[in-house]
Design a protein around this motif. Structure first.
Motif, mmCIF file in Angstrom:
data_model
loop_
_atom_site.group_PDB
_atom_site.id
_atom_site.type_symbol
_atom_site.label_atom_id
_atom_site.label_comp_id
_atom_site.label_asym_id
_atom_site.label_seq_id
_atom_site.Cartn_x
_atom_site.Cartn_y
_atom_site.Cartn_z
ATOM 1 N N ALA A 1 -35.888 -19.407 11.204
ATOM 2 C CA ALA A 1 -36.484 -20.546 10.520
ATOM 3 C C ALA A 1 -35.703 -20.951 9.280
ATOM 4 O O ALA A 1 -35.694 -22.123 8.897
ATOM 5 N N LEU A 2 -35.059 -19.990 8.642
ATOM 6 C CA LEU A 2 -34.313 -20.257 7.411
ATOM 7 C C LEU A 2 -32.824 -20.493 7.676
ATOM 8 O O LEU A 2 -32.047 -20.680 6.751
ATOM 9 N N ALA A 3 -32.414 -20.491 8.934
ATOM 10 C CA ALA A 3 -30.990 -20.503 9.274
ATOM 11 C C ALA A 3 -30.261 -21.717 8.708
ATOM 12 O O ALA A 3 -29.161 -21.588 8.161
ATOM 13 N N ALA A 4 -30.841 -22.899 8.819
ATOM 14 C CA ALA A 4 -30.157 -24.111 8.358
ATOM 15 C C ALA A 4 -29.953 -24.077 6.847
ATOM 16 O O ALA A 4 -28.869 -24.428 6.344
ATOM 17 N N GLU A 5 -30.965 -23.660 6.117
ATOM 18 C CA GLU A 5 -30.860 -23.603 4.654
ATOM 19 C C GLU A 5 -29.833 -22.559 4.227
ATOM 20 O O GLU A 5 -29.032 -22.791 3.320
ATOM 21 N N LEU A 6 -29.842 -21.396 4.889
ATOM 22 C CA LEU A 6 -28.892 -20.349 4.523
ATOM 23 C C LEU A 6 -27.471 -20.758 4.897
ATOM 24 O O LEU A 6 -26.521 -20.484 4.147
ATOM 25 N N ALA A 7 -27.294 -21.404 6.037
ATOM 26 C CA ALA A 7 -25.961 -21.838 6.459
ATOM 27 C C ALA A 7 -25.338 -22.752 5.410
ATOM 28 O O ALA A 7 -24.139 -22.655 5.118
#
Length: 295
Positions: free
Chosen positions: A142-148
């Motif tokens: 769920a947090l992948a886009a923000e972390l990327a």
């Protein structure tokens, strides 16, 4: 995403590379490894000399970190998540780089999320050393886009593939069956050809069929990587086998690849290849294995 305090679990090849490459982007960079039990000599001293803070325990590392990267061997993926979970600061981002099956990653995610952490899985898509922190990786969660976005701002190469946990790992594990399988095939084929003295006939036929590959050079690279990291590769292939099982198939090939990687690791541990230089031709590795067979 204001991540300021990085903690790396595992100070092996990947941990050393990532801590060196990322410490200038954060306010603090801590590392912890099981090998840090001896703070007078060994890995803890190497970490300190490299400019990162060696922590005495996983709990201490969690207390200092708002962003944790787990970079351990495949067999320890779930154990690290389980051990870290009770000590996480609320909202800690937990990036799991380890080569594990989708099911293993989902179990790890459940532990981290239940403890108030934010879990992101990563599939590291090739060998880290040539690329450093720019090694291509696929992110899921769920947090992948923000972390990327944050990782790429630090000079990394992160691509989001899914908001669901397990997709990135499935891609990585299926690829590993092919890549680690090629390594195992080359070692078995080349060493056997060397035993019969027919390598000068076998390799040219491979070049005819797959002319884009330098089979001599590739053979040396495959031998060297498996000799250096056979144990880690064997564990990864057991997770690949688990991935095949989770898909409902018998892991015939993945299990055999794990066995071959483990065999090379055992030979290296026994000292059979201790005299072979890192960049030696494949024939030198094969001759060492053949000599051990004859003893």
């Amino acid at each position: 995403m204001p991540l300021q305090h990085l903690g790396l679990v595992g100070y092996g090849e990947v941990g050393r590379i990532f801590s060196a490459g990322l410490r200038s982007h954060v306010a603090s960079c801590s590392v912890w490894d099981l090998k840090f039990a001896d703070f007078v000599t060994g890995a803890a001293v190497q970490a300190t000399q490299a400019g990162v803070l060696a922590q005495a325990s996983l709990a201490a590392l969690c207390a200092q970190s708002d962003f944790i990267i787990s970079a351990v061997t495949a067999s320890n993926t779930l154990a690290v998540a389980e051990a870290a979970a009770p000590h996480l600061r609320p909202g800690t981002v937990f990036l799991d780089l380890n080569s594990a099956s989708p099911g293993t990653k989902q179990q790890a995610a459940a532990l981290i999320e239940a403890a108030g952490g934010r879990y992101v899985e990563a599939g590291v898509m090739t060998s880290v050393p040539p690329y450093g922190i720019q090694v291509p990786m696929l992110l899921g969660g769920a947090l992948a886009a923000e972390l990327a976005e944050q990782l790429n701002a630090w000079g990394m190469d992160a691509k989001v593939v899914s908001a669901d946990i397990g997709v990135a790992s499935a891609i990585k594990m299926c690829r590993s069956v092919m890549i680690k399988g090629l390594e195992a095939l080359v070692i078995e084929s080349y060493a056997t050809a060397r035993a019969y003295g027919v390598e000068d006939h076998v390799l040219p036929t491979l070049a005819e069929t797959f002319p884009s590959i330098d089979w001599e050079k590739q053979g040396g690279y495959f031998f060297s990587r498996v000799v250096q990291h056979g144990q880690r590769r064997a564990e990864e292939m057991r997770e690949s086998a688990r991935t095949v099982v989770e898909a409902g198939f018998a892991p015939t090939m993945a299990s055999a690849i794990a066995d071959k990687q483990q065999w090379v690791a055992d030979q290296a541990r026994a000292g059979v290849l201790a005299h072979v230089g890192t960049n030696a031709p494949w024939q030198v590795y094969a001759d060492a294995l053949l000599a051990a067979r004859k003893d």
